[in-house]
Enzyme design. Sequence first.
Site, mmCIF file in Angstrom:
data_model
loop_
_atom_site.group_PDB
_atom_site.id
_atom_site.type_symbol
_atom_site.label_atom_id
_atom_site.label_comp_id
_atom_site.label_asym_id
_atom_site.label_seq_id
_atom_site.Cartn_x
_atom_site.Cartn_y
_atom_site.Cartn_z
ATOM 1 C CG ASP A 226 -2.282 0.670 0.903
ATOM 2 O OD1 ASP A 226 -2.243 1.870 0.576
ATOM 3 O OD2 ASP A 226 -3.345 0.033 0.998
ATOM 4 C CG HIS A 249 -0.954 1.580 -3.290
ATOM 5 N ND1 HIS A 249 -2.211 1.348 -2.784
ATOM 6 C CD2 HIS A 249 -0.581 0.427 -3.891
ATOM 7 C CE1 HIS A 249 -2.582 0.103 -3.056
ATOM 8 N NE2 HIS A 249 -1.603 -0.477 -3.733
#
Length: 415
Positions: A226, A249
């Site tokens: 993430d 991310h």
Amino acid sequence: MQELIFTVFITISYVLTPGASGATSLFNVVDYGAVGDGKTDDSAAFSKAWKATCNAPSRNPILIIPATKIFLLKPVTFSGPCKPTSIHVLMSGNIVAPNSKMAWKGFHINRWLAFTHVNGLTIIGSGTINGRGAAWWSQPCLHKVPKGVTCKGPTALTFYSCNGLVLKGIRHINSQRNHITISNCKDVTFSNLHISAPKTSPNTDGIDISGSSNVQILNSFIGTGDDCIAISSGSSHINITGIACGPGHGISIGALGAHGEDTVEEVHVRNCTLKGTMTGVRIKTWQGGVGNARRISFEKIRFIRADSPIIIDQYYCPSRVNCKNETSGIRISDVSYRSIIGTSTTDKVINLSCDQNVGCTNIQFNYVYITSTVPGKKAYAFSFNAHGNYTHTRPVVKGLQAYPGEEGGYLKKDG
């Protein structure tokens, strides 16, 4: 070697000044019953050692987690406030989480290791914190829950209301959810960290920052499933420098505005490399929020095959179900992108999707060059209701104004 020198130094200081009120005192978790075989639950021993350290009469007590040992800990909270004005934790050994989720029975499921209300805390060393998170990634709930109930699983390491916090040199792997969360803290410095989890591990953010100010994240590697770093509401004066991010991310601000008024300001990201990330640097807000994301800069950033390098998304709605279109929104202003280069695995390399009513103001692009690796595709920029200027930028951000003398995104004298 630095840890050895540090340990020798504090030991000599203690020996030379026994009983002195300002002497350094050492608290080794092994002396409080910790076994360190990776199988025995050492939680109680760590709690006892922490209590002694926190109540030490000396000004600079040292909690020692010795090398060559593996300490198994169930969920444990190290609470303050403490008597000493500063506490050092010398972490040379390793800490692992239980293999079974049932070890959380009777504990708060949202955290594993936590420090709360401890000022002047320094944690330094070469040890590893292993969250053994694989058991949580497919099912983050402890028990079977009714349909519609969402579980998030534990954050591996939480700092809450810890001012004057330093974390240096620690390796952190495979957290159950977020690796590290900083909440309601002031004057924080993290450096030389190594944080990693598989790119397929859900919600394993590297470092999450909320409600905190004067935070520095320096010279670290973060590769997770993430956000490498996420900055949430109430945070200000955040400096991120020298980060190698990927997979993950990217570095994100938000999402803001989900629960009313949110503000993030004075965030500065410099000298970072993002490799193979799903997004690069982004600001994301929900529709209907109130507040500001302002005075934000991204400078000297390098993208290597990032999917979507630069994003402002004021229509954030990850579920893509029942997404709202409200009349209010977070105000995004004074955002600069400067000296940025790299490649993208998509052709939309810049995406400025600003709120149709509020818009984004004073968005600046200077010396930004991003190309697409998609065969036969030319990189382009999308801009909606974004206002500002660009110079020396390709692809051209047509929604913004070119500085005087520019043509096609370049100054005329440059050809």
